[in-house]
Design an enzyme around this catalytic site. Structure first.
Site, PDB file in Angstrom:
ATOM      1  N   ASP A  33       0.859  -1.190   0.000  1.00 44.80           N
ATOM      2  CA  ASP A  33       0.000   0.000   0.000  1.00 44.80           C
ATOM      3  C   ASP A  33       0.898   1.243   0.000  1.00 44.80           C
ATOM      4  OD1 ASP A  33      -3.276   0.175   0.997  1.00 44.80           O
ATOM      5  OD2 ASP A  33      -2.120   2.026   0.784  1.00 44.80           O
ATOM      6  N   ALA A  81      -5.722  -2.078  -4.924  1.00 46.19           N
ATOM      7  CA  ALA A  81      -5.195  -0.702  -4.960  1.00 46.19           C
ATOM      8  C   ALA A  81      -5.800   0.036  -6.151  1.00 46.19           C
ATOM      9  CB  ALA A  81      -3.675  -0.724  -5.069  1.00 46.19           C
ATOM     10  N   ALA A  82      -6.278   1.241  -5.916  1.00 41.29           N
ATOM     11  CA  ALA A  82      -6.936   1.980  -6.992  1.00 41.29           C
ATOM     12  C   ALA A  82      -7.134   3.436  -6.597  1.00 41.29           C
ATOM     13  CB  ALA A  82      -8.308   1.358  -7.282  1.00 41.29           C
ATOM     14  N   TYR A 148     -13.495   6.459 -14.114  1.00 38.27           N
ATOM     15  CA  TYR A 148     -13.277   5.374 -13.143  1.00 38.27           C
ATOM     16  C   TYR A 148     -13.863   4.066 -13.673  1.00 38.27           C
ATOM     17  CZ  TYR A 148     -14.198   2.647  -8.865  1.00 38.27           C
ATOM     18  OH  TYR A 148     -14.295   1.647  -7.922  1.00 38.27           O
ATOM     19  N   ARG A 275     -27.815  14.628  -7.217  1.00 40.46           N
ATOM     20  CA  ARG A 275     -26.524  14.993  -7.797  1.00 40.46           C
ATOM     21  C   ARG A 275     -26.394  14.423  -9.204  1.00 40.46           C
ATOM     22  NH1 ARG A 275     -22.513  13.460  -2.907  1.00 40.46           N
ATOM     23  NH2 ARG A 275     -23.109  11.394  -3.634  1.00 40.46           N
TER      24      ARG A 275
END
Ligand SMILES: NC(=O)c1ccc[n+]([C@@H]2O[C@H](COP(=O)([O-])OP(=O)(O)OC[C@H]3O[C@@H](n4cnc5c(N)ncnc54)[C@H](O)[C@@H]3O)[C@@H](O)[C@H]2O)c1
Length: 311
Positions: A33, A81-82, A148, A275
């Site tokens: 990380d 992980a991103a 994304y 939103r």
């Protein structure tokens, strides 16, 4: 020799629970990380285990990662992980490309080079976009609506291409809305339940964007860690993409009713206009993964929410 598994994003919300699952089941784990959004605190329990090693590094840095593959000869990798924020992916498309797509490619190639056979990839229900046919099934045509989601989908396609080309055991897990302890309530775009819990516990009003009738398929991080662990360690897992969800839709109004029971003196809920980009309904079909693993999510939503607010 006990097999060793690599977990990227180990200090994050889902990562830390997944590491604990693997350790509980007797495996050895190397966590990587860079603490971009993760926290060392999340790994307090894991770090007391002799079977856990934490490496602070960028998972996309081939120079840092190669020696780890060389030394540990991983049996499998869970790649979590991103860049996890959808709004950030709009603001920083290049970074999104690097963290959410290029890193997966680098790691997949290292897996192939060092015979790390299984790669479990953290994809997202975001790949479905506003797909009208609910529940979302894996066979639906993906319609990503953000950088994304596009990068998650592209990474899936690339990994499945490597599976077909080189025999990589790629398992892409499309998480729906994950909730539970250690989810960071830090931004307005964090998981809605982490924000609600934080605000109810501090006696602050919560804001609902829209009419509260929007629905989500919330799944407990405990169940997600179980799915991750099984997908990573079981022999009989088949290459593919799978929903990680419960198959139950819950509206924000229903969620708030449970909070009201837990916090009867909380201030009234505030409502603001919806939103842009928020999907109205999200619901997955869990059948494919359930059939493969003979396991379905165990945590009933109201119970999971009570536990979250008790701890
Ligand atoms: N939480 C959800 O509801 C949800 C839903 C769908 C998909 N996902 C996916 O699940 C994964 C885990 O998400 P999370 O909710 O635990 O978020 P998180 O932010 O808690 O965890 C991500 C971890 O990755 C680390 N990280 C980021 N970039 C890194 C890099 N280049 N090198 C090394 N470490 C890096 C962060 O420091 C963090 O610890 C992500 O891939 C996310 O896109 C999460």
């Amino acid at each position: 020799m006990t097999p060793v598994f690599l977990v990227t994003g180990a200090a994050g919300f889902i990562g830390s629970h997944s590491v604990e699952w693997l350790l509980r089941h007797g495996w050895r784990v190397v966590g990587v990380d860079n603490l971009r959004t993760g926290r060392l605190d999340n790994l307090a329990d894991a770090r007391s285990s002799p079977n856990f090693t934490l490496v602070i590094a960028d998972a996309g840095d081939e120079t840092a990662m190669r020696p780890l593959f060389q030394q540990h000869r991983f049996t499998g990798m869970l790649h979590l992980a991103a860049l996890v924020s959808v709004p950030e992916s709009f603001r920083e498309p290049e970074l999104n490309y690097r963290l959410n797509l290029a890193t997966a490619d680098t790691l997949a190639r290292l897996c192939l080079e060092f015979e790390c056979k299984r790669l479990v990839f953290a994809s997202s229900a975001a790949v479905y976009g506003a797909n009208a046919a609910l529940p979302n099934r894996e066979s639906a045509l993906p319609q990503p609506l953000s950088p994304y989601a596009a990068a998650k989908l592209a990474a899936e396609v690339m990994l499945l291409g490597y599976a077909a080309s080189y025999g990589l055991e790629a398992v892409c897990l499309r998480y729906f809305n994950v909730y539970g302890p250690r989810q960071d309530p830090g931004s307005p775009y964090s998981g809605v339940l982490s924000i609600f819990t934080d605000r109810f516990q501090r006696g602050l009003p919560v804001t609902v964007y829209g009419d509260g009738e929007q629905t989500r398929d919330f799944i407990s991080v405990r169940d997600v860690a179980e799915y991750n662990g099984q997908a990573l360690t079981r022999q009989d897992v088949v290459v593919g993409r799978y929903n990680v969800c419960t198959g139950h839709a819950i509206s924000l109004k229903q969620v708030l009713a449970i909070y009201r029971e837990l916090f009867p003196n909380a201030p009234p809920t505030e409502f603001a206009s919806g939103r842009i980009g928020d999907i109205r309904h999200s619901l997955g079909d869990p059948a494919l993964l359930r059939e493969m693993l003979q396991f379905s999510a165990q945590t009933e939503f109201a119970q999971g929410l009570r536990e979250l607010n008790a701890g």
